[in-house]
Design a protein around this motif. Structure first.
Motif, PDB file in Angstrom:
ATOM      1  N   THR B 112      -4.387  -4.763  -9.957  1.00 42.78           N
ATOM      2  CA  THR B 112      -4.062  -5.899  -9.085  1.00 42.78           C
ATOM      3  C   THR B 112      -5.333  -6.299  -8.364  1.00 42.78           C
ATOM      4  N   PHE B 113      -5.578  -7.616  -8.285  1.00 43.74           N
ATOM      5  CA  PHE B 113      -6.768  -8.084  -7.591  1.00 43.74           C
ATOM      6  C   PHE B 113      -6.343  -8.959  -6.422  1.00 43.74           C
ATOM      7  N   ILE B 114      -6.923  -8.716  -5.270  1.00 40.62           N
ATOM      8  CA  ILE B 114      -6.620  -9.524  -4.084  1.00 40.62           C
ATOM      9  C   ILE B 114      -7.933 -10.126  -3.620  1.00 40.62           C
ATOM     10  N   GLU B 115      -7.993 -11.465  -3.531  1.00 40.78           N
ATOM     11  CA  GLU B 115      -9.279 -12.051  -3.171  1.00 40.78           C
ATOM     12  C   GLU B 115      -9.530 -11.919  -1.674  1.00 40.78           C
ATOM     13  N   MET B 116     -10.793 -11.957  -1.294  1.00 39.89           N
ATOM     14  CA  MET B 116     -11.185 -11.608   0.070  1.00 39.89           C
ATOM     15  C   MET B 116     -10.630 -12.584   1.086  1.00 39.89           C
ATOM     16  N   GLY B 117     -10.410 -13.833   0.685  1.00 38.94           N
ATOM     17  CA  GLY B 117      -9.855 -14.792   1.632  1.00 38.94           C
ATOM     18  C   GLY B 117      -8.467 -14.425   2.099  1.00 38.94           C
ATOM     19  N   GLN B 118      -7.737 -13.702   1.257  1.00 37.83           N
ATOM     20  CA  GLN B 118      -6.378 -13.334   1.640  1.00 37.83           C
ATOM     21  C   GLN B 118      -6.326 -12.044   2.429  1.00 37.83           C
ATOM     22  N   VAL B 119      -7.405 -11.251   2.396  1.00 43.78           N
ATOM     23  CA  VAL B 119      -7.372  -9.930   3.017  1.00 43.78           C
ATOM     24  C   VAL B 119      -7.649 -10.070   4.496  1.00 43.78           C
ATOM     25  N   LYS B 120      -6.703  -9.617   5.325  1.00 49.82           N
ATOM     26  CA  LYS B 120      -6.951  -9.650   6.764  1.00 49.82           C
ATOM     27  C   LYS B 120      -7.659  -8.370   7.192  1.00 49.82           C
ATOM     28  N   MET B 130      11.287   8.881   3.341  1.00 52.17           N
ATOM     29  CA  MET B 130      12.030  10.024   2.830  1.00 52.17           C
ATOM     30  C   MET B 130      12.065  11.189   3.832  1.00 52.17           C
ATOM     31  N   GLN B 131      12.560  10.936   5.016  1.00 56.83           N
ATOM     32  CA  GLN B 131      12.733  11.952   6.069  1.00 56.83           C
ATOM     33  C   GLN B 131      11.415  12.574   6.522  1.00 56.83           C
ATOM     34  N   LYS B 132      10.296  11.884   6.266  1.00 54.33           N
ATOM     35  CA  LYS B 132       9.017  12.368   6.802  1.00 54.33           C
ATOM     36  C   LYS B 132       8.301  11.160   7.359  1.00 54.33           C
ATOM     37  N   VAL B 133       7.355  11.401   8.262  1.00 56.11           N
ATOM     38  CA  VAL B 133       6.490  10.312   8.719  1.00 56.11           C
ATOM     39  C   VAL B 133       5.158  10.540   8.031  1.00 56.11           C
ATOM     40  N   ILE B 134       4.708   9.568   7.244  1.00 50.52           N
ATOM     41  CA  ILE B 134       3.452   9.751   6.513  1.00 50.52           C
ATOM     42  C   ILE B 134       2.460   8.682   6.935  1.00 50.52           C
ATOM     43  N   TYR B 135       1.181   9.029   6.813  1.00 47.99           N
ATOM     44  CA  TYR B 135       0.110   8.056   6.963  1.00 47.99           C
ATOM     45  C   TYR B 135      -0.180   7.478   5.586  1.00 47.99           C
ATOM     46  N   TYR B 136      -0.375   6.179   5.512  1.00 48.75           N
ATOM     47  CA  TYR B 136      -0.754   5.602   4.237  1.00 48.75           C
ATOM     48  C   TYR B 136      -1.691   4.439   4.505  1.00 48.75           C
ATOM     49  N   LEU B 137      -2.559   4.214   3.529  1.00 50.29           N
ATOM     50  CA  LEU B 137      -3.524   3.129   3.657  1.00 50.29           C
ATOM     51  C   LEU B 137      -2.873   1.866   3.125  1.00 50.29           C
ATOM     52  N   CYS B 138      -3.101   0.741   3.794  1.00 52.91           N
ATOM     53  CA  CYS B 138      -2.518  -0.492   3.283  1.00 52.91           C
ATOM     54  C   CYS B 138      -3.442  -1.661   3.564  1.00 52.91           C
ATOM     55  N   ILE B 139      -3.314  -2.687   2.728  1.00 59.15           N
ATOM     56  CA  ILE B 139      -4.081  -3.921   2.881  1.00 59.15           C
ATOM     57  C   ILE B 139      -3.158  -4.924   3.569  1.00 59.15           C
ATOM     58  N   LEU B 140      -3.642  -5.506   4.673  1.00 62.65           N
ATOM     59  CA  LEU B 140      -2.855  -6.547   5.348  1.00 62.65           C
ATOM     60  C   LEU B 140      -3.317  -7.890   4.823  1.00 62.65           C
ATOM     61  N   LEU B 141      -2.367  -8.686   4.336  1.00 65.48           N
ATOM     62  CA  LEU B 141      -2.725  -9.996   3.810  1.00 65.48           C
ATOM     63  C   LEU B 141      -2.560 -11.044   4.895  1.00 65.48           C
ATOM     64  N   GLN B 142      -3.488 -11.979   4.890  1.00 64.18           N
ATOM     65  CA  GLN B 142      -3.515 -13.011   5.927  1.00 64.18           C
ATOM     66  C   GLN B 142      -2.376 -13.995   5.741  1.00 64.18           C
ATOM     67  N   ASP B 143      -1.781 -14.400   6.851  1.00 72.90           N
ATOM     68  CA  ASP B 143      -0.783 -15.466   6.823  1.00 72.90           C
ATOM     69  C   ASP B 143      -1.520 -16.796   6.867  1.00 72.90           C
ATOM     70  N   PRO B 144      -1.315 -17.695   5.910  1.00 76.09           N
ATOM     71  CA  PRO B 144      -2.126 -18.925   5.912  1.00 76.09           C
ATOM     72  C   PRO B 144      -1.901 -19.791   7.144  1.00 76.09           C
ATOM     73  N   GLU B 145      -0.652 -19.784   7.698  1.00 72.33           N
ATOM     74  CA  GLU B 145      -0.447 -20.668   8.855  1.00 72.33           C
ATOM     75  C   GLU B 145      -0.981 -20.038  10.130  1.00 72.33           C
ATOM     76  N   ASP B 146      -0.769 -18.749  10.295  1.00 76.24           N
ATOM     77  CA  ASP B 146      -1.050 -18.114  11.581  1.00 76.24           C
ATOM     78  C   ASP B 146      -2.255 -17.197  11.435  1.00 76.24           C
ATOM     79  N   PRO B 147      -3.360 -17.484  12.135  1.00 73.98           N
ATOM     80  CA  PRO B 147      -4.552 -16.647  11.960  1.00 73.98           C
ATOM     81  C   PRO B 147      -4.352 -15.209  12.436  1.00 73.98           C
ATOM     82  N   GLN B 148      -3.417 -14.995  13.375  1.00 72.26           N
ATOM     83  CA  GLN B 148      -3.206 -13.632  13.841  1.00 72.26           C
ATOM     84  C   GLN B 148      -2.116 -12.924  13.059  1.00 72.26           C
ATOM     85  N   GLY B 149      -1.384 -13.647  12.240  1.00 74.94           N
ATOM     86  CA  GLY B 149      -0.205 -13.051  11.632  1.00 74.94           C
ATOM     87  C   GLY B 149      -0.506 -12.361  10.312  1.00 74.94           C
ATOM     88  N   VAL B 150       0.403 -11.478   9.939  1.00 67.56           N
ATOM     89  CA  VAL B 150       0.290 -10.755   8.675  1.00 67.56           C
ATOM     90  C   VAL B 150       1.433 -11.211   7.782  1.00 67.56           C
TER      91      VAL B 150
END
Lengths: 126, 188
Positions: B112-120, B130-150
């Protein structure tokens, strides 16, 4: 006026419930154990089938057991999946207003964006 | 320049993180999970065949035996091709975007490719899984209308699930590249 303290009305309600539940229990035992012919000879003919004297408690216990599993399942279903934005923000955080920064005052309570939190935790300030 | 370090996944399995720097603004981070073990494969196959032999002893129908062989072969192929992920890699190219690749045990690769303009941002998030709290890495994508939104959250390393120490390494590497786009904003 809404205190949980004991009141005379509450004592009367409690006693009425106590008598009512004992009456219900004795009635249930009579219905379940006394043979139908004896009840018919007394003139009491309109009873539910005795099958229900065993079936209803079994239904109740099975429902309680299933309720445990059902609650567990409902909890799992309402947990937000890992790819949903609900793990990061919600409506209140989106609509919060920026309060002006005042010198020498404790900053106002607000929801800090996750990028800022991450930078503070994981990138050490040199 | 490549370096490899050993970590543990959220369930305790050993994983390895390999970092390669291709250039000043291009980095590749690959997490490799444990390979399919011979002992678990033989245990599963023996269990299926013993159950089939037990059924054959009860029912005297030899179709059960050939069905068990068929099922174990098809099951192994499906597992290797669709379920067992050997390596998940993240390729961050500063001005271009982020590419996420999963390599399956059968050799299949899904990208999967995500272009840099979409990556917040790339963040470490905690969530209930699954009954545990885990840390995971994630990419937040930019909301086109709202500069602060995900608009969307793309979780990474879903099958290897590294623990926080490995995630912090990956996070630091990604942030070094992502910071460059703030200091040098050339395109709109």
């Amino acid at each position: 006026e809404n205190s949980p303290a004991p009141l005379p009305e509450r004592a009367i309600y409690g006693f009425a419930l106590f008598l009512g539940s004992w009456f219900g229990f004795i009635l249930y035992l009579i219905w379940a154990y006394i043979p139908e012919t004896w009840l018919f000879s007394l003139g009491l003919t309109y009873w539910p089938q005795k099958y229900w004297a065993v079936a209803l408690p079994v239904y109740l216990l099975v429902a309680v057991g299933i309720g445990y599993i059902l609650l567990f399942g409902i909890n799992m279903m309402s947990t937000a999946p890992l790819n949903s934005t609900h793990t990061i923000t919600d409506n209140y955080a989106k609509k919060q207003q920026q309060k002006t920064f005042q010198e020498e005052a404790i900053p106002a309570l607000r929801d800090i964006p996750i990028s800022e939190v991450n930078r503070m935790f994981f990138l050490p300030e040199k | 320049m490549a370096e490899e370090r050993r970590f543990r996944s959220a369930c305790g399995a050993p994983i390895a993180l390999r970092r390669r720097q291709h250039s000043a603004s291009c980095r590749e981070l690959a997490v490799r999970g444990p390979r399919l073990q011979l002992r678990s494969l033989s245990a599963a196959t023996s269990a299926v065949w013993l159950a089939a032999y037990g059924l054959f002893a009860l029912s005297e129908n030899s179709v059960v035996l050939s069905a068990a062989i068929f099922i174990s072969l098809i099951g192994l192929i499906i597992y290797l091709h669709f379920i067992k992920i050997d390596q998940e890699s993240l390729l961050v190219i500063g001005s271009l975007g982020i590419q996420v690749t999963s390599s399956y045990a059968s050799g299949k690769e899904s990208t999967t490719f995500i272009e840099m303009g979409q990556v917040k941002d790339v963040v470490i998030n905690e969530a209930i899984h699954m009954q545990k709290v885990i840390y995971y890495l994630c990419i937040l994508l930019q909301d086109p209308e709202d500069p602060q939104g995900v608009s969307e959250v793309v979780p990474l390393f879903q099958s290897s699930k590294p623990r926080l120490d490995c995630l912090i390494e990956v996070y630091k590497s990604c942030q070094e590249i992502l910071e460059q786009r703030k200091t040098a904003p050339q395109s709109s």
